[in-house]
Design a protein around this motif. Structure first.
Motif, PDB file in Angstrom:
ATOM      1  N   ALA A 121      -5.510  -1.163   4.207  1.00  0.00           N
ATOM      2  CA  ALA A 121      -6.309  -2.117   3.422  1.00  0.00           C
ATOM      3  C   ALA A 121      -7.701  -1.548   3.196  1.00  0.00           C
ATOM      4  O   ALA A 121      -8.294  -0.959   4.099  1.00  0.00           O
ATOM      5  N   SER A 122      -8.206  -1.725   1.972  1.00  0.00           N
ATOM      6  CA  SER A 122      -9.558  -1.233   1.705  1.00  0.00           C
ATOM      7  C   SER A 122     -10.571  -2.374   1.696  1.00  0.00           C
ATOM      8  O   SER A 122     -11.766  -2.143   1.692  1.00  0.00           O
ATOM      9  N   PHE A 123     -10.066  -3.621   1.644  1.00  0.00           N
ATOM     10  CA  PHE A 123     -11.002  -4.748   1.728  1.00  0.00           C
ATOM     11  C   PHE A 123     -10.431  -5.868   2.577  1.00  0.00           C
ATOM     12  O   PHE A 123      -9.212  -5.993   2.747  1.00  0.00           O
ATOM     13  N   LEU A 124     -11.337  -6.651   3.134  1.00  0.00           N
ATOM     14  CA  LEU A 124     -10.970  -7.853   3.878  1.00  0.00           C
ATOM     15  C   LEU A 124     -11.507  -9.034   3.089  1.00  0.00           C
ATOM     16  O   LEU A 124     -12.687  -9.057   2.722  1.00  0.00           O
ATOM     17  N   SER A 125     -10.632  -9.985   2.825  1.00  0.00           N
ATOM     18  CA  SER A 125     -10.996 -11.150   2.028  1.00  0.00           C
ATOM     19  C   SER A 125     -11.050 -12.333   2.999  1.00  0.00           C
ATOM     20  O   SER A 125     -10.029 -12.771   3.508  1.00  0.00           O
TER      21      SER A 125
ATOM     22  N   HIS B  89       0.835  -1.212   0.000  1.00  0.00           N
ATOM     23  CA  HIS B  89       0.000   0.000   0.000  1.00  0.00           C
ATOM     24  C   HIS B  89       0.868   1.260   0.000  1.00  0.00           C
ATOM     25  O   HIS B  89       0.553   2.246  -0.682  1.00  0.00           O
ATOM     26  N   GLU B  90       1.966   1.216   0.749  1.00  0.00           N
ATOM     27  CA  GLU B  90       2.866   2.386   0.767  1.00  0.00           C
ATOM     28  C   GLU B  90       3.484   2.619  -0.616  1.00  0.00           C
ATOM     29  O   GLU B  90       3.668   3.750  -1.052  1.00  0.00           O
ATOM     30  N   LEU B  91       3.778   1.499  -1.313  1.00  0.00           N
ATOM     31  CA  LEU B  91       4.408   1.614  -2.635  1.00  0.00           C
ATOM     32  C   LEU B  91       3.398   1.981  -3.728  1.00  0.00           C
ATOM     33  O   LEU B  91       3.729   2.704  -4.663  1.00  0.00           O
TER      34      LEU B  91
END
Ligand code: G3P
Ligand code: CA
Length: 280
Positions: free
Chosen positions: A213-217, A185-187
């Motif tokens: 994180a924008s989603f949890l799988s 995410h940082e990259l």
């Protein structure tokens, strides 16, 4: 105390009425729309993580393909689920000990059916070239514990395609490795990233997870309306995996997940009754 049959009849009728109303409200409740994600490609119909499985997912109208990436000995990103090639090819050995030249000699389809004997383990770049923009790509980073350079290489590769016009919204990256997702995410903050979860969800972690994180799988067996409601309060989308039975699609829709990762497509019309029977 003895109660006559005729006195019990109104109770029975009200009970029956309640039952009918409940059944009707269940059957008629609206379905939640969801994104369909083909697990390792349309892996019910073609060998997992091959171009044939990805093409089948396109043909079936899936929104995304999910696939796994690992690093070869010569630091190339290859598309395969297991750390070794034994289960899904005619070869042996760990991917991290094999070069691309060696990997490309392997038959990645015959284990599934002889008609797929020409399938080879794809490179990530081959998948991006052939399917980028045609269908969404949900990429799972595997083995990142032993191969920390995987995350950086994946980010660089995806950004190269984004710079050449591929929409970031058509890409998603997920992993069980939370540190690597944070790093990814940082990259690449423009690409949606998600955390894979297979143990009961701990709401105390949601605040931290939501920073990268924008989603949890989530393994579908761990999901409930309540946990999804709480996760959505933190802004997460919820993806459920891995759906293998038709009745499970409707169970997931009833829970209100945003995406369903499955081996085959949802055949809504014939699964409603199955769901109903299952729920009873
Ligand atoms: O996308 C979820 C699912 O792929 C995680 O499990 O073992 O199939 O990679 P696995
Ligand atoms: Ca996977």
């Amino acid at each position: 105390m003895w109660v006559s049959t005729s006195a019990r009849r109104p109770f029975f009728l009200s009970f029956l009425l309640c039952l009918i109303v409940s059944l009707l409200s269940f059957i008629l409740q609206p379905f939640q729309p969801f994104q369909s994600i083909a697990h390792r490609g349309a892996s019910f119909y073609a060998p997992e993580n091959t171009m044939a499985a990805f093409q089948k997912a396109v043909d079936l109208g899936f929104d995304f393909i999910e696939f796994d990436v690992q690093l070869s000995k010569d630091s190339q990103l290859v598309v395969i689920h297991d750390a070794d090639v034994q289960r899904t090819t005619d070869g042996v050995g760990y991917i991290r000990n094999l070069t691309i030249k060696e990997i490309k000699l392997l038959d990645a389809g015959s284990w599934f059916s002889p008609e797929f004997s020409n399938e080879r383990i794809p490179l990530l770049e081959e998948v991006l070239q052939q399917f980028g923009g045609k269908i969404g790509l949900l990429i799972e980073m595997k083995s990142s514990k032993n191969q920390p350079q995987l995350t950086k290489l994946l980010s660089d590769t995806l950004m190269k395609y984004v710079d050449n016009g591929l929409k970031p919204s058509t890409l998603k990256v997920q992993s069980f490795n939370i540190n690597e997702i944070k790093k990814f995410h940082e990259l690449s903050p423009t690409v949606s990233s998600g955390i894979l979860l297979e143990k009961p969800l701990n709401i105390l972690h949601f605040e931290t997870y939501s920073q990268y994180a924008s989603f949890l799988s989530v393994n579908h067996q761990l999901l409930s309306k309540s946990i999804i409601h709480q996760a959505k309060q933190y802004g997460f989308d919820i993806y459920s995996w891995t759906i293998k039975k038709q009745y499970q699609f409707l169970m997931m829709q009833r829970l209100g997940v945003n995406a369903i990762i499955s081996d085959e497509e949802c055949k809504e019309s014939n699964s409603r009754l199955l769901t109903l029977i299952f729920q009873l």
